[in-house]
Design an enzyme around this catalytic site. Structure first.
Site, mmCIF file in Angstrom:
data_model
loop_
_atom_site.group_PDB
_atom_site.id
_atom_site.type_symbol
_atom_site.label_atom_id
_atom_site.label_comp_id
_atom_site.label_asym_id
_atom_site.label_seq_id
_atom_site.Cartn_x
_atom_site.Cartn_y
_atom_site.Cartn_z
ATOM 1 N N ASN A 147 0.862 -1.192 0.000
ATOM 2 C CA ASN A 147 0.000 0.000 0.000
ATOM 3 C C ASN A 147 0.892 1.233 0.000
ATOM 4 O O ASN A 147 1.509 1.561 1.005
ATOM 5 C CB ASN A 147 -0.888 -0.032 1.261
ATOM 6 C CG ASN A 147 -1.712 1.232 1.421
ATOM 7 O OD1 ASN A 147 -1.851 2.019 0.472
ATOM 8 N ND2 ASN A 147 -2.258 1.451 2.605
ATOM 9 N N TRP A 148 0.940 1.889 -1.154
ATOM 10 C CA TRP A 148 1.841 3.041 -1.281
ATOM 11 C C TRP A 148 1.283 4.295 -0.629
ATOM 12 O O TRP A 148 1.980 5.305 -0.531
ATOM 13 C CB TRP A 148 2.135 3.336 -2.759
ATOM 14 C CG TRP A 148 2.861 2.236 -3.485
ATOM 15 C CD1 TRP A 148 3.318 1.047 -2.957
ATOM 16 C CD2 TRP A 148 3.226 2.224 -4.869
ATOM 17 N NE1 TRP A 148 3.932 0.301 -3.922
ATOM 18 C CE2 TRP A 148 3.891 0.987 -5.119
ATOM 19 C CE3 TRP A 148 3.052 3.110 -5.935
ATOM 20 C CZ2 TRP A 148 4.377 0.649 -6.375
ATOM 21 C CZ3 TRP A 148 3.537 2.770 -7.186
ATOM 22 C CH2 TRP A 148 4.196 1.555 -7.398
ATOM 23 N N LYS A 149 0.030 4.274 -0.262
ATOM 24 C CA LYS A 149 -0.630 5.444 0.318
ATOM 25 C C LYS A 149 -0.426 6.663 -0.611
ATOM 26 O O LYS A 149 -0.391 6.489 -1.816
ATOM 27 C CB LYS A 149 -0.120 5.709 1.731
ATOM 28 C CG LYS A 149 -0.155 4.456 2.606
ATOM 29 C CD LYS A 149 0.092 4.744 4.036
ATOM 30 C CE LYS A 149 0.194 3.438 4.790
ATOM 31 N NZ LYS A 149 0.262 3.603 6.216
ATOM 32 N N HIS A 168 -9.479 0.811 5.474
ATOM 33 C CA HIS A 168 -8.160 1.077 6.065
ATOM 34 C C HIS A 168 -8.341 2.064 7.224
ATOM 35 O O HIS A 168 -9.139 2.990 7.140
ATOM 36 C CB HIS A 168 -7.217 1.643 5.005
ATOM 37 C CG HIS A 168 -5.790 1.674 5.464
ATOM 38 N ND1 HIS A 168 -5.316 2.628 6.343
ATOM 39 C CD2 HIS A 168 -4.747 0.854 5.204
ATOM 40 C CE1 HIS A 168 -4.029 2.394 6.576
ATOM 41 N NE2 HIS A 168 -3.660 1.311 5.909
ATOM 42 N N GLU A 219 -6.713 4.492 8.229
ATOM 43 C CA GLU A 219 -6.512 5.909 7.927
ATOM 44 C C GLU A 219 -7.766 6.509 7.301
ATOM 45 O O GLU A 219 -8.123 7.655 7.565
ATOM 46 C CB GLU A 219 -5.285 6.071 6.999
ATOM 47 C CG GLU A 219 -3.997 5.838 7.782
ATOM 48 C CD GLU A 219 -2.802 5.458 6.944
ATOM 49 O OE1 GLU A 219 -2.852 5.569 5.709
ATOM 50 O OE2 GLU A 219 -1.788 5.028 7.543
ATOM 51 N N GLU A 235 -4.837 -5.054 11.017
ATOM 52 C CA GLU A 235 -3.856 -3.983 11.126
ATOM 53 C C GLU A 235 -4.108 -3.192 12.408
ATOM 54 O O GLU A 235 -4.913 -2.247 12.407
ATOM 55 C CB GLU A 235 -3.975 -3.040 9.932
ATOM 56 C CG GLU A 235 -3.673 -3.674 8.603
ATOM 57 C CD GLU A 235 -3.166 -2.647 7.623
ATOM 58 O OE1 GLU A 235 -2.064 -2.840 7.115
ATOM 59 O OE2 GLU A 235 -3.859 -1.645 7.385
ATOM 60 N N GLY A 277 2.775 2.267 10.617
ATOM 61 C CA GLY A 277 3.669 3.402 10.343
ATOM 62 C C GLY A 277 4.402 3.895 11.577
ATOM 63 O O GLY A 277 4.996 4.974 11.564
ATOM 64 N N SER A 329 3.988 -2.097 10.233
ATOM 65 C CA SER A 329 5.457 -2.046 10.332
ATOM 66 C C SER A 329 6.136 -3.370 9.995
ATOM 67 O O SER A 329 7.113 -3.763 10.635
ATOM 68 C CB SER A 329 5.877 -1.561 11.732
ATOM 69 O OG SER A 329 5.321 -0.290 11.996
ATOM 70 N N GLY A 331 2.992 -1.165 4.273
ATOM 71 C CA GLY A 331 3.006 0.249 3.914
ATOM 72 C C GLY A 331 4.410 0.693 3.561
ATOM 73 O O GLY A 331 4.901 0.483 2.452
ATOM 74 N N GLY A 332 5.104 1.270 4.547
ATOM 75 C CA GLY A 332 6.421 1.879 4.330
ATOM 76 C C GLY A 332 7.403 1.005 3.563
ATOM 77 O O GLY A 332 8.064 1.484 2.639
HETATM 78 C C1 PEP Z 1 -0.588 0.129 6.174
HETATM 79 O O1 PEP Z 1 -0.786 1.323 6.104
HETATM 80 O O2 PEP Z 1 -1.433 -0.644 5.695
HETATM 81 C C2 PEP Z 1 0.629 -0.336 6.833
HETATM 82 C C3 PEP Z 1 0.670 -1.561 7.247
HETATM 83 O O3 PEP Z 1 1.669 0.550 6.958
HETATM 84 P P1 PEP Z 1 3.147 0.260 7.570
HETATM 85 O O4 PEP Z 1 3.633 -1.032 6.995
HETATM 86 O O5 PEP Z 1 3.960 1.423 7.151
HETATM 87 O O6 PEP Z 1 2.975 0.157 9.057
#
Ligand code: PEP
Length: 261
Positions: free
Chosen positions: A12-14, A102, A104, A174, A180, A216, A237-238
């Site tokens: 997920n590049w956001k 999600h 966010e 999640e 993040g 993470s 994500g990251g």
């Molecule tokens: C996400 O936003 O779905 C996520 C898991 O982010 P990160 O891996 O950066 O925690």
């Protein structure tokens, strides 16, 4: 023969990477996957809307074994919804997956359980695959109410879902406190939650749905989370923004699947 489902790794590049950067990352992933194919792992990248066309073009022209997803979609089919994108538009671009719920979007864009439900229904009605994201805030975990919390999120989105759509559903756990933040849930916490999620999904006749973990995840913790956490893959994500770190998670899943078989 095994009944273990193939691992699934979703990046997920956001709101990161413009279309030039997206093309660059897509090309890097394509080269890496050609050199070392992930034979047993399903891979999905979920870029911002404006990058989708570039990504599907690269994937098609370079024959990269990877799907494209969207981070959001409207629950409506078409009409006066400024700023929104429909499932039909996504399908025309060869998108195959959509993230729904999600944390966010739930927190920052008023995505209530009702909106999650109507969006999820629109996604599966269109034939797209849905990744339903669930997970608790730190205060919920501290009160040890995480199981009830995610049960309610699952039931409000999936109870009564027509059986013909069941194969389109994946669930991503999640925990909000791990997204993040660099704080990863322990493999014990993930393992306990995975068992709980699978039992609720079984009650909903969705026991075959893949369960992912997100929060993470990186190349170092992926093997433990997969092995001891008992998940079927990751929502990343990251670490999905760099080809090397994303590929190392993919390769870990691929190797673990080989060992399990
Ligand atoms: C996400 O936003 O779905 C996520 C898991 O982010 P990160 O891996 O950066 O925690």
């Amino acid at each position: 023969m095994t009944t273990t489902p193939k691992p699934l790794v979703i990046g997920n590049w956001k709101m990161n990477l413009d279309y030039v950067e997206a093309v660059h990352l897509g090309q890097q992933l394509g080269v890496m996957l050609k050199n070392k194919p992930a034979e047993h792992t399903d891979i999905v990248v979920v870029p911002p809307f404006v990058d989708i066309r570039s990504m599907t073009s690269i994937i098609e022209s370079e024959r990269i074994a990877m799907d494209v997803g969207a981070q959001h979609v409207s629950a409506y089919d078409n009409g006066a919804y400024t700023g929104e994108i429909s499932t039909t538009m996504l399908k025309r671009l060869n998108v195959q997956w959509v993230l729904v719920g999600h944390s966010e979007r739930r927190a920052m864009y008023d995505m209530t359980d009702e909106v999650v439900l109507s969006t999820l229904q629109a996604v599966v009605r269109s034939g797209l695959k849905v990744v339903l994201c669930v997970g608790e805030a730190l205060s919920v975990r501290e009160a040890n109410e995480q199981n009830d919390f995610v049960t309610q999120q699952l039931k409000s989105a999936l109870e009564g879902l027509d059986e013909k759509f069941h194969e389109l559903v994946t669930v991503a756990y999640e925990p909000i406190w791990a997204i993040g933040t660099g704080l990863t849930a322990s493999s014990d916490q993930v393992g306990a939650m995975t068992i709980h999620l699978r039992s609720v999904l079984a009650q909903l006749s969705l026991g075959a749905a893949r369960v992912l973990y997100g929060g993470s995840v990186n190349g170092e913790n992926a093997a433990t989370l997969l092995g001891e956490g008992g998940v079927d893959g990751f929502l990343v994500g990251g670490a999905s923004l760099k080809a090397e770190s994303f590929m190392s998670i993919i390769q870990t899943c691929d190797d673990c699947y080989d060992v399990k078989r």
